[in-house]
Motif scaffolding. Structure first.
Motif, mmCIF file in Angstrom:
data_model
loop_
_atom_site.group_PDB
_atom_site.id
_atom_site.type_symbol
_atom_site.label_atom_id
_atom_site.label_comp_id
_atom_site.label_asym_id
_atom_site.label_seq_id
_atom_site.Cartn_x
_atom_site.Cartn_y
_atom_site.Cartn_z
ATOM 1 N N PHE A 24 0.814 -1.207 0.000
ATOM 2 C CA PHE A 24 0.000 0.000 0.000
ATOM 3 C C PHE A 24 0.854 1.265 0.000
ATOM 4 N N ASN A 25 2.004 1.236 0.661
ATOM 5 C CA ASN A 25 2.818 2.446 0.807
ATOM 6 C C ASN A 25 4.069 2.425 -0.059
ATOM 7 N N PHE A 26 4.065 1.627 -1.152
ATOM 8 C CA PHE A 26 5.253 1.542 -2.001
ATOM 9 C C PHE A 26 5.587 2.911 -2.595
ATOM 10 N N SER A 27 6.844 3.307 -2.500
ATOM 11 C CA SER A 27 7.366 4.529 -3.119
ATOM 12 C C SER A 27 6.455 5.724 -2.866
ATOM 13 N N LEU A 28 6.264 6.035 -1.590
ATOM 14 C CA LEU A 28 5.399 7.161 -1.243
ATOM 15 C C LEU A 28 6.179 8.463 -1.454
ATOM 16 N N THR A 29 6.117 8.996 -2.645
ATOM 17 C CA THR A 29 6.824 10.221 -2.999
ATOM 18 C C THR A 29 5.822 11.245 -3.504
ATOM 19 N N LYS A 30 6.378 12.447 -3.804
ATOM 20 C CA LYS A 30 5.529 13.493 -4.364
ATOM 21 C C LYS A 30 4.922 13.079 -5.697
ATOM 22 N N LYS A 31 5.579 12.125 -6.391
ATOM 23 C CA LYS A 31 5.070 11.689 -7.691
ATOM 24 C C LYS A 31 3.629 11.183 -7.578
ATOM 25 N N ARG A 32 3.352 10.387 -6.549
ATOM 26 C CA ARG A 32 2.007 9.815 -6.404
ATOM 27 C C ARG A 32 0.989 10.892 -6.076
ATOM 28 N N PHE A 33 1.354 11.829 -5.193
ATOM 29 C CA PHE A 33 0.426 12.898 -4.845
ATOM 30 C C PHE A 33 0.156 13.814 -6.026
ATOM 31 N N ILE A 34 1.211 14.163 -6.762
ATOM 32 C CA ILE A 34 1.054 15.038 -7.940
ATOM 33 C C ILE A 34 0.195 14.352 -8.996
ATOM 34 N N MET A 35 0.417 13.042 -9.179
ATOM 35 C CA MET A 35 -0.328 12.309 -10.202
ATOM 36 C C MET A 35 -1.816 12.246 -9.860
ATOM 37 N N MET A 36 -2.154 12.165 -8.568
ATOM 38 C CA MET A 36 -3.569 12.117 -8.173
ATOM 39 C C MET A 36 -4.300 13.398 -8.568
ATOM 40 N N MET A 37 -3.610 14.527 -8.475
ATOM 41 C CA MET A 37 -4.244 15.817 -8.728
ATOM 42 C C MET A 37 -4.159 16.231 -10.198
ATOM 43 N N LYS A 38 -3.458 15.448 -10.999
ATOM 44 C CA LYS A 38 -3.206 15.834 -12.380
ATOM 45 C C LYS A 38 -4.400 15.491 -13.265
ATOM 46 N N ASN A 39 -4.687 16.360 -14.247
ATOM 47 C CA ASN A 39 -5.743 16.110 -15.227
ATOM 48 C C ASN A 39 -5.141 15.513 -16.492
ATOM 49 N N LYS A 40 -5.889 14.660 -17.124
ATOM 50 C CA LYS A 40 -5.405 14.009 -18.339
ATOM 51 C C LYS A 40 -5.632 14.899 -19.544
ATOM 52 N N ASP A 41 -4.616 14.997 -20.400
ATOM 53 C CA ASP A 41 -4.703 15.756 -21.649
ATOM 54 C C ASP A 41 -4.724 14.754 -22.806
ATOM 55 N N PRO A 42 -5.911 14.458 -23.369
ATOM 56 C CA PRO A 42 -6.005 13.424 -24.411
ATOM 57 C C PRO A 42 -5.119 13.711 -25.620
ATOM 58 N N LYS A 43 -5.037 14.971 -26.027
ATOM 59 C CA LYS A 43 -4.224 15.300 -27.201
ATOM 60 C C LYS A 43 -2.756 14.991 -26.957
ATOM 61 N N ARG A 44 -2.265 15.427 -25.809
ATOM 62 C CA ARG A 44 -0.852 15.230 -25.508
ATOM 63 C C ARG A 44 -0.509 13.746 -25.351
ATOM 64 N N THR A 45 -1.386 13.000 -24.694
ATOM 65 C CA THR A 45 -1.112 11.569 -24.531
ATOM 66 C C THR A 45 -1.149 10.849 -25.868
ATOM 67 N N LEU A 46 -2.068 11.241 -26.748
ATOM 68 C CA LEU A 46 -2.135 10.612 -28.072
ATOM 69 C C LEU A 46 -0.882 10.910 -28.873
ATOM 70 N N ILE A 47 -0.410 12.149 -28.815
ATOM 71 C CA ILE A 47 0.804 12.527 -29.540
ATOM 72 C C ILE A 47 1.996 11.701 -29.032
ATOM 73 N N LYS A 48 2.086 11.540 -27.726
ATOM 74 C CA LYS A 48 3.200 10.773 -27.170
ATOM 75 C C LYS A 48 3.101 9.296 -27.522
ATOM 76 N N GLN A 49 1.888 8.779 -27.571
ATOM 77 C CA GLN A 49 1.727 7.381 -27.976
ATOM 78 C C GLN A 49 2.142 7.185 -29.433
ATOM 79 N N LEU A 50 1.749 8.122 -30.292
ATOM 80 C CA LEU A 50 2.138 8.039 -31.706
ATOM 81 C C LEU A 50 3.634 8.232 -31.865
#
Length: 479
Positions: free
Chosen positions: A246-272
């Motif tokens: 449950f507490n693996f790698s409890l860093t700012k990364k996990r907290f920041i990721m929880m509050m982050k919004n997904k950008d479909p355009k940017r993720t699609l560009i990176k996937q391509l």
């Protein structure tokens, strides 16, 4: 072997760097899970691939060349400059070191598995949905492995285990995250000397936590409360290397990721963006075959592989050995040309398989004759046997092209509908129109899912399907 280890290691490391630079900070965790597992498999397989670029190279090769006539297949090699017998002591020492490392890591893996199942057998268990809740007497941080969730018995019975913790571990169980970890652990046994696999395990485990955190965040509106629960368990130690804690790698990364919004355009560009990267990796880390002469390509198949660092000189062939080798080579050439001349569109799969079986048998016979002449210790060069029948059938199918066209068209429509809906301001239009736009998106989304499933059900042997972005919040939630 050394060349393979270098190529596979560099390829895997390159893809891990790409992941950390471009993918890790994006909210597309299911795609990232697929990419990390794909990167490991891709890096291990690519060095075995051979690509013909259509031009001659000056690299010395060991080759079999089978001509149209019944003449003897010739064997040529790069000159040997050292005595391989002097290498044996060093090779034996290296193999002993490698074998010792494999044995130690294998013992470590089975010891971990034994400890986990021993704890299960001596503890009380309860059913929790599709999971098994293991109540242990030790003061541990909640963690999971396969279908089992481990919690402190006293804390659970007194109601001190937060519901979010149990849901978090159930997500690990339902998504089978333990299988990913076991897969990496097996690779670590084989490639224990390569530190890249340790970084892969850490990246995969952190991505597992991103997935669980995201799903928890969707279910609860009190994200800050969930984060406080994480902080409460931050100083506890992870009990085993194989579990999802449950507490693996409890860093700012996990907290920041929880509050982050997904950008479909940017993720699609990176996937391509990954498509040319994968293509370049194939070119860089695969084997490069030399091209055949255009005047004889239709008649003969030249099988060429890079020469080993210190190739052995084959012995001279007697007249009888020459005749035997000639017969084996001519038979191989005949059955290979017969197989490759079959049109997969008009030939049944059964006929293709029968012809392909003959090619493999003929190629195996050439290897057998080569070793009878050169000796059992001499490794014969690989011989081309062509694509397997099912793959030839699949790639020639009109159905595959139509399914792909339909899938791409619907995915494009889905992207447009998603964009149109997310750009709507719920405070400026009526709830009825907002609901209509959402229903339209739902319909296109379902069609897109069905099209992707239909396409990759057919070609799933070649590449797994890419993930489809999740639906946005419902209109009443947007309000």
């Amino acid at each position: 072997m050394i060349a393979y280890l270098i190529k596979s290691g560099l390829c895997i490391a390159l893809l891990l760097v790409i992941y950390h630079l471009f993918l890790e900070r994006e909210k597309m965790h299911q795609f990232n899970r697929f990419f990390l597992l794909f990167a490991l498999c891709f890096g291990l397989i690519t060095p075995f691939l051979t690509i013909d670029f259509g031009f001659q190279t000056s690299i010395p090769v060991t080759s079999f060349q089978f001509t149209d006539t019944a003449s003897l297949p010739t064997v040529t090699e790069a000159p040997a400059v050292t005595n391989p017998e002097k290498e044996w002591p060093v090779q034996k020492i290296l193999m002993a070191i490698y074998g010792t490392g494999v044995l130690l890591f294998l013992i470590r893996l089975f010891s971990g598995l034994f400890s986990i199942f021993h704890r299960i057998n001596r503890s009380d268990c309860e059913h929790l949905g599709t999971s098994e809740l293991v109540l242990v007497t030790q003061n541990i941080v909640p963690h999971s492995f396969l279908k089992y969730i481990f919690v402190n018995k006293k804390a659970y019975e007194s109601g001190n285990i937060e519901n979010e913790i149990l849901v978090h571990e159930q997500i690990h169980v339902s998504h089978k995250h333990s299988l990913d970890i076991l897969f990496v652990e097996v690779l670590k046994i084989i490639f224990w000397f390569n530190p890249v696999f340790y970084f892969y395990k850490k990246a995969i485990q952190l991505n597992h936590e991103f997935i669980a955190d995201e799903l928890i965040s969707r279910q609860t509106k009190n994200i800050s409360g969930y984060q406080r629960i994480l902080l409460h368990h931050a100083n506890s130690n992870q009990p085993f290397q194989l579990v999802s804690s449950f507490n693996f790698s409890l860093t700012k990364k996990r907290f920041i990721m929880m509050m982050k919004n997904k950008d479909p355009k940017r993720t699609l560009i990176k996937q391509l963006f990954l498509i040319p990267i994968i293509g370049l990796a194939v070119v860089a880390f695969s084997n490069h075959a030399t091209a055949q002469d255009s005047t004889t390509a239709a008649k003969a198949d030249t099988i060429q592989t890079p020469a080993p660092p210190e190739p052995l000189q084959p012995p001279e062939m007697s007249t009888e050995e020459k005749k035997l080798f000639d017969e084996a080579g001519s038979l191989y050439q005949k059955v290979y040309q017969e197989y490759m001349s079959l049109d997969p569109k008009t030939t049944s799969l059964k006929e293709l398989e029968a012809a392909y079986k003959k090619v493999k048998e003929a190629a195996g016979n050439v290897h057998k004759v080569f070793q009878e002449i050169a000796g059992e210790d001499e490794i014969p060069p690989p011989i081309k046997i062509g694509l397997e029948p099912e793959m030839r059938k699949l790639l020639s199918s009109e159905k595959v092209r139509k399914l792909k066209s339909t899938m791409e068209s619907l995915r494009e429509k889905r992207s447009r509908a998603y964009k149109e809906f997310t750009e709507l301001n719920p405070h400026e239009i009526s709830e009825e129109k907002l609901q209509q736009a959402y229903s339209k998106l739902q319909e296109i989304n379902k069609k897109s899912h069905d099209a992707v499933a239909a396409y990759y059900q057919v070609v799933g042997q070649i590449v797994p399907p890419p993930p489809i972005p999740p639906m946005p919040p419902k209109p009443d939630q947007s309000k």
